[in-house]
Motif scaffolding. Structure first.
Motif, PDB file in Angstrom:
ATOM      1  N   ASP A 153     -33.224  11.935 -14.189  1.00 49.65           N
ATOM      2  CA  ASP A 153     -33.998  12.765 -13.829  1.00 49.65           C
ATOM      3  C   ASP A 153     -33.927  12.791 -12.226  1.00 49.65           C
ATOM      4  OD1 ASP A 153     -36.135  14.566 -13.629  1.00 49.65           O
ATOM      5  OD2 ASP A 153     -37.719  13.398 -13.861  1.00 49.65           O
ATOM      6  N   VAL A 154     -32.936  12.952 -11.511  1.00 51.24           N
ATOM      7  CA  VAL A 154     -32.781  12.985 -10.205  1.00 51.24           C
ATOM      8  C   VAL A 154     -32.167  14.295  -9.795  1.00 51.24           C
ATOM      9  CG1 VAL A 154     -31.828  11.692  -8.212  1.00 51.24           C
ATOM     10  CG2 VAL A 154     -32.550  10.387 -10.289  1.00 51.24           C
ATOM     11  N   SER A 155     -32.513  14.857  -8.676  1.00 53.97           N
ATOM     12  CA  SER A 155     -32.084  16.110  -8.240  1.00 53.97           C
ATOM     13  C   SER A 155     -31.718  15.991  -6.722  1.00 53.97           C
ATOM     14  CB  SER A 155     -33.335  17.400  -8.404  1.00 53.97           C
ATOM     15  OG  SER A 155     -33.907  17.405  -9.804  1.00 53.97           O
ATOM     16  N   GLY A 156     -30.984  17.020  -6.620  1.00 52.57           N
ATOM     17  CA  GLY A 156     -30.412  17.062  -5.353  1.00 52.57           C
ATOM     18  C   GLY A 156     -31.717  17.283  -4.271  1.00 52.57           C
ATOM     19  N   GLY A 157     -31.683  16.466  -3.098  1.00 54.05           N
ATOM     20  CA  GLY A 157     -32.606  16.380  -2.101  1.00 54.05           C
ATOM     21  C   GLY A 157     -33.728  15.472  -2.194  1.00 54.05           C
ATOM     22  N   ASP A 158     -33.883  14.650  -3.557  1.00 57.86           N
ATOM     23  CA  ASP A 158     -34.774  13.814  -3.790  1.00 57.86           C
ATOM     24  C   ASP A 158     -34.642  12.762  -2.667  1.00 57.86           C
ATOM     25  OD1 ASP A 158     -35.969  15.314  -5.728  1.00 57.86           O
ATOM     26  OD2 ASP A 158     -34.991  13.880  -7.358  1.00 57.86           O
ATOM     27  N   ARG A 159     -35.829  12.164  -2.272  1.00 62.50           N
ATOM     28  CA  ARG A 159     -35.825  11.021  -1.475  1.00 62.50           C
ATOM     29  C   ARG A 159     -35.527   9.546  -2.378  1.00 62.50           C
ATOM     30  NH1 ARG A 159     -40.328  11.195   2.803  1.00 62.50           N
ATOM     31  NH2 ARG A 159     -41.483  11.676   1.052  1.00 62.50           N
ATOM     32  N   VAL A 160     -34.640   8.886  -2.150  1.00 62.37           N
ATOM     33  CA  VAL A 160     -34.568   7.559  -2.941  1.00 62.37           C
ATOM     34  C   VAL A 160     -34.379   6.398  -1.828  1.00 62.37           C
ATOM     35  CG1 VAL A 160     -33.555   8.592  -5.054  1.00 62.37           C
ATOM     36  CG2 VAL A 160     -31.917   7.791  -2.946  1.00 62.37           C
ATOM     37  N   ILE A 161     -35.190   5.427  -2.245  1.00 60.21           N
ATOM     38  CA  ILE A 161     -35.284   4.262  -1.546  1.00 60.21           C
ATOM     39  C   ILE A 161     -33.862   3.351  -1.523  1.00 60.21           C
ATOM     40  CG2 ILE A 161     -36.298   1.965  -1.038  1.00 60.21           C
ATOM     41  CD1 ILE A 161     -39.095   3.302  -2.207  1.00 60.21           C
ATOM     42  N   GLN A 174     -46.769   2.605  -5.733  1.00 60.80           N
ATOM     43  CA  GLN A 174     -47.365   1.933  -4.501  1.00 60.80           C
ATOM     44  C   GLN A 174     -46.927   2.906  -3.361  1.00 60.80           C
ATOM     45  OE1 GLN A 174     -45.607  -1.895  -4.294  1.00 60.80           O
ATOM     46  NE2 GLN A 174     -46.061  -2.091  -1.901  1.00 60.80           N
ATOM     47  N   GLU A 175     -47.818   2.969  -2.393  1.00 64.73           N
ATOM     48  CA  GLU A 175     -47.885   3.934  -1.383  1.00 64.73           C
ATOM     49  C   GLU A 175     -46.681   3.162  -0.213  1.00 64.73           C
ATOM     50  OE1 GLU A 175     -50.397   6.236   2.090  1.00 64.73           O
ATOM     51  OE2 GLU A 175     -51.151   4.841   0.491  1.00 64.73           O
ATOM     52  N   VAL A 176     -45.916   3.700   0.406  1.00 65.20           N
ATOM     53  CA  VAL A 176     -44.946   3.403   1.384  1.00 65.20           C
ATOM     54  C   VAL A 176     -45.084   4.196   2.590  1.00 65.20           C
ATOM     55  CG1 VAL A 176     -43.380   2.524  -0.464  1.00 65.20           C
ATOM     56  CG2 VAL A 176     -43.099   4.751   0.294  1.00 65.20           C
ATOM     57  N   VAL A 177     -44.295   3.655   3.671  1.00 64.27           N
ATOM     58  CA  VAL A 177     -44.092   4.259   4.689  1.00 64.27           C
ATOM     59  C   VAL A 177     -42.515   4.282   5.125  1.00 64.27           C
ATOM     60  CG1 VAL A 177     -44.422   2.200   6.272  1.00 64.27           C
ATOM     61  CG2 VAL A 177     -44.812   4.522   7.237  1.00 64.27           C
ATOM     62  N   ILE A 178     -42.297   5.653   5.740  1.00 65.17           N
ATOM     63  CA  ILE A 178     -40.592   5.808   5.923  1.00 65.17           C
ATOM     64  C   ILE A 178     -40.396   4.997   7.191  1.00 65.17           C
ATOM     65  CG2 ILE A 178     -38.719   7.365   5.928  1.00 65.17           C
ATOM     66  CD1 ILE A 178     -40.320   7.117   3.107  1.00 65.17           C
ATOM     67  N   ALA A 179     -39.511   4.239   7.287  1.00 64.40           N
ATOM     68  CA  ALA A 179     -39.141   3.317   8.627  1.00 64.40           C
ATOM     69  C   ALA A 179     -38.339   4.541   9.285  1.00 64.40           C
ATOM     70  CB  ALA A 179     -37.994   2.441   8.340  1.00 64.40           C
ATOM     71  N   GLY A 180     -38.777   4.803  10.517  1.00 69.06           N
ATOM     72  CA  GLY A 180     -38.135   5.861  11.582  1.00 69.06           C
ATOM     73  C   GLY A 180     -38.992   7.252  11.185  1.00 69.06           C
ATOM     74  N   GLY A 181     -39.683   7.377  10.369  1.00 71.95           N
ATOM     75  CA  GLY A 181     -40.154   8.817  10.208  1.00 71.95           C
ATOM     76  C   GLY A 181     -41.405   9.040  10.936  1.00 71.95           C
ATOM     77  N   THR A 203     -42.301  10.269  -3.506  1.00 70.16           N
ATOM     78  CA  THR A 203     -42.925  11.639  -3.380  1.00 70.16           C
ATOM     79  C   THR A 203     -43.095  12.028  -2.182  1.00 70.16           C
ATOM     80  OG1 THR A 203     -45.157  10.878  -3.912  1.00 70.16           O
ATOM     81  CG2 THR A 203     -43.563  11.014  -5.892  1.00 70.16           C
ATOM     82  N   ASP A 204     -43.640  13.455  -2.316  1.00 70.19           N
ATOM     83  CA  ASP A 204     -44.048  14.262  -1.033  1.00 70.19           C
ATOM     84  C   ASP A 204     -45.240  13.304  -0.382  1.00 70.19           C
ATOM     85  OD1 ASP A 204     -42.015  15.804  -1.024  1.00 70.19           O
ATOM     86  OD2 ASP A 204     -43.607  17.273  -2.049  1.00 70.19           O
ATOM     87  N   GLU A 205     -46.029  12.629  -1.351  1.00 74.88           N
ATOM     88  CA  GLU A 205     -47.467  11.933  -0.682  1.00 74.88           C
ATOM     89  C   GLU A 205     -46.848  10.427  -0.515  1.00 74.88           C
ATOM     90  OE1 GLU A 205     -47.055  13.303  -3.572  1.00 74.88           O
ATOM     91  OE2 GLU A 205     -48.288  15.286  -3.031  1.00 74.88           O
ATOM     92  N   ASN A 206     -45.618  10.281  -0.371  1.00 73.84           N
ATOM     93  CA  ASN A 206     -45.116   8.958  -0.154  1.00 73.84           C
ATOM     94  C   ASN A 206     -45.701   7.799  -1.152  1.00 73.84           C
ATOM     95  OD1 ASN A 206     -43.734  10.078   2.261  1.00 73.84           O
ATOM     96  ND2 ASN A 206     -45.171   9.172   3.681  1.00 73.84           N
ATOM     97  N   VAL A 207     -45.379   7.969  -2.323  1.00 74.83           N
ATOM     98  CA  VAL A 207     -45.751   7.294  -3.321  1.00 74.83           C
ATOM     99  C   VAL A 207     -44.478   7.003  -4.196  1.00 74.83           C
ATOM    100  CG1 VAL A 207     -47.032   6.722  -5.517  1.00 74.83           C
ATOM    101  CG2 VAL A 207     -48.235   8.046  -3.380  1.00 74.83           C
ATOM    102  N   VAL A 208     -44.346   5.628  -4.603  1.00 77.32           N
ATOM    103  CA  VAL A 208     -43.045   5.306  -5.451  1.00 77.32           C
ATOM    104  C   VAL A 208     -43.092   5.787  -6.681  1.00 77.32           C
ATOM    105  CG1 VAL A 208     -41.821   3.372  -6.054  1.00 77.32           C
ATOM    106  CG2 VAL A 208     -42.683   3.300  -3.599  1.00 77.32           C
ATOM    107  N   GLU A 209     -42.065   6.484  -7.002  1.00 76.04           N
ATOM    108  CA  GLU A 209     -41.822   6.616  -8.722  1.00 76.04           C
ATOM    109  C   GLU A 209     -40.494   5.913  -9.185  1.00 76.04           C
ATOM    110  OE1 GLU A 209     -43.676  11.303  -9.215  1.00 76.04           O
ATOM    111  OE2 GLU A 209     -41.146  10.814  -8.948  1.00 76.04           O
TER     112      GLU A 209
END
Length: 346
Positions: free
Chosen positions: A320-328, A339-346, A295-301
């Motif tokens: 329920d996946v849309s274009g532009g969604d960030r997937v791990i 769970q909260e995550v941090v984007i590598a290189g972000g 999510t925008d708050e860097n939480v896993v769904e």
């Protein structure tokens, strides 16, 4: 009594706040975006990088090889790549030229003789038969001169043909003869390959013929890299045994050496809009398949999905996946929803 005090002390410790205990840091992950676009299903086929000009150059005349270019040597168009001994041909040319000059001298004599007889005929001092005979001799010698001139031209051409010329600029891939060997007309002398003008030749099943057109771009995979290249020609003639037809694709990458194997993704269905994610984003646990969205708050769904058509490194997902969604795509092994995550290189 001591036991009661121990229980009371333990209870008081458990009731204390945990503010002094450090929480686990966010897990590092790699993400990619889901793509909403118009896609077609792809069928991967094998192909080979070939040269558009690849020929075994043959000799045009008989003779002994006195020079041939080395393998790996680049020969410009119109330049010699082999030479045949022309000594005997030059002697033959001299003989033909001498014969021609002799006939021309004879022609001059007969022409002058005809003029004298024509002058005498005006004074009625010669017969008509003599005049006709002189004219006939002059005509015959004229025809012999023409044949001699043809012989001179033919010998000159054979001398020119002792230089085996390159019909296009290329590299000598193989010497078919060695110095000192005798060759006949049509014998192969060297293989010449144009390494600049290349293309990919692929064999495709007839089932994809309706989805291919010239100019469309297809994915070409060489080793670990994939690039887009346009289709140059579609040859809609299938082989009755293999049920395959030939496709030619541009080979613009200079790293593709002639003879290199490649894989080509050809469209295998009509294009339609769909959502696709990298294959690394799919997680399979037991009988369940899902992706982990950030999510925008860097939480896993957690999003349950089903898969559709394969698109090379991508795959269609239905859910329920849309274009532009960030997937791990990396680091999803031990993650849990929320769970909260941090984007590598972000």
């Amino acid at each position: 009594m001591n036991k009661i005090l121990h229980i009371l002390l333990l209870s008081s410790l458990l009731s204390l706040p945990l503010c002094g205990i450090a929480q686990a840091p966010p897990a590092p992950v790699s993400v990619d975006e889901a793509r909403l676009d118009t896609f077609s299903a792809s069928l991967w086929v094998s192909g080979t990088v070939i040269s558009r000009n690849d020929a075994n150059i043959g000799a045009e005349t008989d003779g002994r090889i006195i020079w041939v270019a080395d393998e790996g040597e680049i020969i410009d168009e119109g330049k010699p790549l082999a030479r045949i001994d022309d000594t005997d041909m030059k002697l033959e040319l001299q003989d033909n030229q001498a014969t021609l000059e002799s006939l021309r001298a004879r022609q001059r004599y007969l022409s002058a003789n005809l003029e004298r007889l024509s002058s005498l005929a005006l004074k009625i001092n010669t017969s008509a038969n003599q005049l006709d005979e002189a004219q006939a001799e002059l005509d015959m010698i004229t025809q012999e001169i023409r044949r001699a001139e043809i012989s001179v031209a033919q010998t000159s051409r054979r001398i020119d043909q002792t230089l085996v010329l390159a019909p296009f600029t290329g590299i000598v891939a193989k010497r078919q003869v060695q110095i000192g060997e005798f060759v006949g007309r049509g014998d192969q002398v060297a293989r010449l390959v144009d390494t600049q003008n290349r293309e990919i030749r692929a064999q495709a099943p007839l089932s994809v013929s309706g989805y291919l057109r010239e100019g469309m771009e297809v994915s070409v995979q060489h080793r670990d890299t994939a690039t887009l290249s346009p289709v140059k020609r579609v040859i809609p003639v299938g082989d009755e045994r293999s049920r395959m037809f030939e496709v030619r694709i541009a080979a613009n990458n200079p790293e593709w050496v002639v003879g290199s194997p490649v894989r080509v993704a050809l469209p295998n269905s009509d294009p339609r809009k769909l959502v696709a994610v990298p294959r690394d984003a799919l997680v399979l646990r037991g009988s369940e398949m899902f992706v982990l969205r950030v999510t925008d708050e860097n939480v896993v769904e957690k999003v349950s999905v089903a898969t559709g058509i394969g698109l090379g490194s991508l795959v269609e997902v239905i859910g329920d996946v849309s274009g532009g969604d960030r997937v791990i795509t990396r680091g999803a092994e031990r993650l849990q929803p929320g769970q909260e995550v941090v984007i590598a290189g972000g």
